[in-house]
Design a protein around this motif. Structure first.
Motif, PDB file in Angstrom:
ATOM      1  N   TRP A 268       0.801  -1.214   0.000  1.00  0.00           N
ATOM      2  CA  TRP A 268       0.000   0.000   0.000  1.00  0.00           C
ATOM      3  C   TRP A 268       0.843   1.277   0.000  1.00  0.00           C
ATOM      4  O   TRP A 268       0.411   2.312  -0.503  1.00  0.00           O
ATOM      5  CB  TRP A 268      -0.976   0.016   1.180  1.00  0.00           C
ATOM      6  N   THR A 269       2.063   1.224   0.535  1.00  0.00           N
ATOM      7  CA  THR A 269       2.882   2.434   0.522  1.00  0.00           C
ATOM      8  C   THR A 269       3.302   2.813  -0.896  1.00  0.00           C
ATOM      9  O   THR A 269       3.611   3.977  -1.155  1.00  0.00           O
ATOM     10  CB  THR A 269       4.140   2.281   1.401  1.00  0.00           C
ATOM     11  N   GLU A 270       3.325   1.855  -1.804  1.00  0.00           N
ATOM     12  CA  GLU A 270       3.569   2.183  -3.208  1.00  0.00           C
ATOM     13  C   GLU A 270       2.247   2.452  -3.922  1.00  0.00           C
ATOM     14  O   GLU A 270       2.071   3.502  -4.542  1.00  0.00           O
ATOM     15  CB  GLU A 270       4.309   1.046  -3.915  1.00  0.00           C
ATOM     16  N   TYR A 271       1.307   1.515  -3.802  1.00  0.00           N
ATOM     17  CA  TYR A 271       0.046   1.645  -4.536  1.00  0.00           C
ATOM     18  C   TYR A 271      -0.738   2.870  -4.070  1.00  0.00           C
ATOM     19  O   TYR A 271      -1.269   3.632  -4.894  1.00  0.00           O
ATOM     20  CB  TYR A 271      -0.795   0.385  -4.356  1.00  0.00           C
ATOM     21  N   GLY A 272      -0.805   3.094  -2.759  1.00  0.00           N
ATOM     22  CA  GLY A 272      -1.572   4.219  -2.234  1.00  0.00           C
ATOM     23  C   GLY A 272      -0.965   5.572  -2.534  1.00  0.00           C
ATOM     24  O   GLY A 272      -1.632   6.613  -2.373  1.00  0.00           O
ATOM     25  N   ASN A 273       0.285   5.601  -2.979  1.00  0.00           N
ATOM     26  CA  ASN A 273       0.959   6.843  -3.340  1.00  0.00           C
ATOM     27  C   ASN A 273       1.122   7.018  -4.845  1.00  0.00           C
ATOM     28  O   ASN A 273       1.597   8.060  -5.298  1.00  0.00           O
ATOM     29  CB  ASN A 273       2.346   6.907  -2.692  1.00  0.00           C
ATOM     30  N   ALA A 274       0.761   5.987  -5.603  1.00  0.00           N
ATOM     31  CA  ALA A 274       0.951   6.040  -7.056  1.00  0.00           C
ATOM     32  C   ALA A 274      -0.058   6.985  -7.701  1.00  0.00           C
ATOM     33  O   ALA A 274      -1.225   7.041  -7.312  1.00  0.00           O
ATOM     34  CB  ALA A 274       0.829   4.645  -7.649  1.00  0.00           C
ATOM     35  N   VAL A 275       0.401   7.714  -8.686  1.00  0.00           N
ATOM     36  CA  VAL A 275      -0.452   8.666  -9.403  1.00  0.00           C
ATOM     37  C   VAL A 275      -1.242   7.933 -10.484  1.00  0.00           C
ATOM     38  O   VAL A 275      -0.697   7.105 -11.226  1.00  0.00           O
ATOM     39  CB  VAL A 275       0.408   9.784 -10.045  1.00  0.00           C
ATOM     40  N   GLY A 276      -2.524   8.217 -10.555  1.00  0.00           N
ATOM     41  CA  GLY A 276      -3.337   7.712 -11.651  1.00  0.00           C
ATOM     42  C   GLY A 276      -3.851   6.307 -11.489  1.00  0.00           C
ATOM     43  O   GLY A 276      -4.314   5.704 -12.467  1.00  0.00           O
ATOM     44  N   VAL A 277      -3.785   5.738 -10.273  1.00  0.00           N
ATOM     45  CA  VAL A 277      -4.291   4.379 -10.077  1.00  0.00           C
ATOM     46  C   VAL A 277      -5.559   4.424  -9.228  1.00  0.00           C
ATOM     47  O   VAL A 277      -5.690   5.256  -8.330  1.00  0.00           O
ATOM     48  CB  VAL A 277      -3.236   3.459  -9.425  1.00  0.00           C
ATOM     49  N   PRO A 278      -6.513   3.555  -9.488  1.00  0.00           N
ATOM     50  CA  PRO A 278      -7.769   3.568  -8.745  1.00  0.00           C
ATOM     51  C   PRO A 278      -7.633   2.892  -7.384  1.00  0.00           C
ATOM     52  O   PRO A 278      -6.829   1.977  -7.210  1.00  0.00           O
ATOM     53  CB  PRO A 278      -8.708   2.761  -9.646  1.00  0.00           C
ATOM     54  N   ILE A 279      -8.420   3.375  -6.421  1.00  0.00           N
ATOM     55  CA  ILE A 279      -8.473   2.730  -5.115  1.00  0.00           C
ATOM     56  C   ILE A 279      -9.936   2.542  -4.732  1.00  0.00           C
ATOM     57  O   ILE A 279     -10.839   3.126  -5.330  1.00  0.00           O
ATOM     58  CB  ILE A 279      -7.763   3.544  -4.015  1.00  0.00           C
ATOM     59  N   ASP A 280     -10.141   1.710  -3.726  1.00  0.00           N
ATOM     60  CA  ASP A 280     -11.474   1.514  -3.151  1.00  0.00           C
ATOM     61  C   ASP A 280     -11.406   1.961  -1.697  1.00  0.00           C
ATOM     62  O   ASP A 280     -10.516   1.531  -0.956  1.00  0.00           O
ATOM     63  CB  ASP A 280     -11.865   0.039  -3.240  1.00  0.00           C
ATOM     64  N   ASN A 281     -12.336   2.829  -1.288  1.00  0.00           N
ATOM     65  CA  ASN A 281     -12.317   3.355   0.067  1.00  0.00           C
ATOM     66  C   ASN A 281     -13.730   3.426   0.626  1.00  0.00           C
ATOM     67  O   ASN A 281     -14.412   4.458   0.509  1.00  0.00           O
ATOM     68  CB  ASN A 281     -11.658   4.749   0.091  1.00  0.00           C
ATOM     69  N   PRO A 282     -14.211   2.353   1.217  1.00  0.00           N
ATOM     70  CA  PRO A 282     -15.587   2.333   1.746  1.00  0.00           C
ATOM     71  C   PRO A 282     -15.824   3.350   2.848  1.00  0.00           C
ATOM     72  O   PRO A 282     -16.963   3.759   3.067  1.00  0.00           O
ATOM     73  CB  PRO A 282     -15.705   0.903   2.300  1.00  0.00           C
ATOM     74  N   SER A 283     -14.765   3.782   3.540  1.00  0.00           N
ATOM     75  CA  SER A 283     -14.946   4.717   4.647  1.00  0.00           C
ATOM     76  C   SER A 283     -15.036   6.168   4.200  1.00  0.00           C
ATOM     77  O   SER A 283     -15.353   7.053   4.996  1.00  0.00           O
ATOM     78  CB  SER A 283     -13.787   4.581   5.655  1.00  0.00           C
ATOM     79  N   GLY A 284     -14.722   6.438   2.947  1.00  0.00           N
ATOM     80  CA  GLY A 284     -14.796   7.813   2.449  1.00  0.00           C
ATOM     81  C   GLY A 284     -13.742   8.726   3.020  1.00  0.00           C
ATOM     82  O   GLY A 284     -13.953   9.949   3.119  1.00  0.00           O
ATOM     83  N   THR A 285     -12.584   8.179   3.363  1.00  0.00           N
ATOM     84  CA  THR A 285     -11.517   8.983   3.971  1.00  0.00           C
ATOM     85  C   THR A 285     -10.275   8.985   3.092  1.00  0.00           C
ATOM     86  O   THR A 285      -9.155   8.893   3.577  1.00  0.00           O
ATOM     87  CB  THR A 285     -11.135   8.420   5.349  1.00  0.00           C
ATOM     88  N   VAL A 286     -10.482   9.083   1.802  1.00  0.00           N
ATOM     89  CA  VAL A 286      -9.384   8.918   0.836  1.00  0.00           C
ATOM     90  C   VAL A 286      -8.181   9.788   1.163  1.00  0.00           C
ATOM     91  O   VAL A 286      -7.029   9.345   1.126  1.00  0.00           O
ATOM     92  CB  VAL A 286      -9.879   9.209  -0.590  1.00  0.00           C
ATOM     93  N   TRP A 287      -8.420  11.038   1.518  1.00  0.00           N
ATOM     94  CA  TRP A 287      -7.329  11.966   1.761  1.00  0.00           C
ATOM     95  C   TRP A 287      -7.117  12.236   3.241  1.00  0.00           C
ATOM     96  O   TRP A 287      -6.433  13.193   3.612  1.00  0.00           O
ATOM     97  CB  TRP A 287      -7.579  13.282   1.024  1.00  0.00           C
ATOM     98  N   GLY A 288      -7.677  11.419   4.090  1.00  0.00           N
ATOM     99  CA  GLY A 288      -7.474  11.607   5.527  1.00  0.00           C
ATOM    100  C   GLY A 288      -7.994  12.948   5.985  1.00  0.00           C
ATOM    101  O   GLY A 288      -9.110  13.353   5.665  1.00  0.00           O
ATOM    102  N   LYS A 289      -7.158  13.687   6.728  1.00  0.00           N
ATOM    103  CA  LYS A 289      -7.565  14.980   7.290  1.00  0.00           C
ATOM    104  C   LYS A 289      -7.031  16.164   6.500  1.00  0.00           C
ATOM    105  O   LYS A 289      -7.054  17.295   6.960  1.00  0.00           O
ATOM    106  CB  LYS A 289      -7.075  15.061   8.748  1.00  0.00           C
ATOM    107  N   ILE A 290      -6.539  15.896   5.303  1.00  0.00           N
ATOM    108  CA  ILE A 290      -5.989  16.987   4.491  1.00  0.00           C
ATOM    109  C   ILE A 290      -7.090  17.982   4.137  1.00  0.00           C
ATOM    110  O   ILE A 290      -8.162  17.583   3.729  1.00  0.00           O
ATOM    111  CB  ILE A 290      -5.342  16.435   3.206  1.00  0.00           C
TER     112      ILE A 290
END
Length: 290
Positions: A268-290
């Motif tokens: 996840w440290t690579e995939y979650g930081n990669a540009v242009g790749v899709p993710i799934d986030n059921p919690s709706g917190t994709v960008w955390g507290k930014i």
């Protein structure tokens, strides 16, 4: 004692077997623990310490140890072509399994884990030693071509975007998987986004072991993964945050159940930081507290 065909069948050895073979020159035991200081406080007699963050990684790149450096390490530990290698560690063999993955990549595919690891060894009151062992150097040579046990970002994207028929197994905790948190409590957050790789099923790695640290039976493990649609009928890629917990599940699926598995150590440290790749986030917190 008479030494000869020493290895137990299968990928695991018992504490009783290890105790019986402590003086066997054809057996080499390595400790790979999360707590890198626990070895000095006492270890299985004759065990060689492998620090996961220095001995098993490249000191410059984000990569596993090179063939040349690993070969030198094994030679210094006296590992020969016919040596039975046993790994163990703390935290239910978490990093010991990662060590087994590294050993296997470099061509030592018969490496075994002490079932129950350090936890069981200590619970049974078995001997510990503080002496650093020394062995006559060997001349072992490793294959130049690594074993195909490692998945890359491109391999994962082949599944997510290219439709490759491969199962993805996320072995992080449910809150990491859902995106509610970025990393376990007390662990540095290293990804910009939270969530999981689309299509991945969640099997928290600790679900593969019993209370005493031993692995659950092959039948129980097979049933648990089958309930998630993972039955070995197609290739599998495991991942976590940095690839270490997922190597534990790689060991379960590959070495215990015999499935075709690669570990994605970019995780996840690579995939979650990669540009242009899709993710799934059921919690709706994709960008955390930014």
């Amino acid at each position: 004692m008479s030494f000869g065909a020493v290895a137990q069948e299968g990928p695991l050895v018992t504490a009783a077997w290890v105790e019986e073979n402590l003086s066997n020159p054809d057996v080499r035991i390595f400790e790979v623990s999360v707590d890198t200081g626990v070895y000095e406080r006492g270890h299985i007699p004759g065990a060689v310490n492998l620090a996961w963050h220095t001995d098993l990684v490249d000191p410059i790149r984000r990569d596993i140890v090179s063939r040349e450096n690993f070969e030198a390490l094994l030679q210094a530990a006296g590992v020969g072509e016919d040596t039975t290698v046993v790994l163990y560690g703390d935290n239910n063999n978490w990093f010991a399994a990662w060590g087994a993955w590294v050993f296997d990549i470099h061509g030592l595919g018969e490496v075994k884990l002490l079932d129950g690891g350090r936890k069981l060894w200590e619970a049974q009151g078995l001997p510990l030693d503080t002496a650093t062992p020394e062995y006559a150097a060997s001349a072992i040579e490793l294959p130049e071509q690594p074993a195909d046990l490692r998945a890359r970002l491109v391999d994962v994207l082949d599944v997510v975007e290219g439709g490759a028929d491969v199962s993805l197994v996320d072995i992080r905790g449910p809150k990491e998987y859902s995106g509610e948190i970025f990393a376990p409590e007390g662990v540095q957050e290293l990804s910009i986004r939270a969530g999981h790789i689309p299509g991945a099923v969640n099997f928290p790695w600790g679900g593969a072991v019993n209370e005493d640290g031993t692995f659950k039976s092959a039948d129980d493990l097979k049933a648990a993964f089958a309930a998630l649609g993972i039955d070995g009928s197609k290739p599998i890629i495991t991942y976590c945050r940095i690839g270490e917990r997922s190597s534990h599940t790689w060991f379960v699926l590959s070495r215990i159940l015999g499935y075709e598995v690669r570990n994605y150590d970019g995780s996840w440290t690579e995939y979650g930081n990669a540009v242009g790749v899709p993710i799934d986030n059921p919690s709706g917190t994709v960008w955390g507290k930014i």
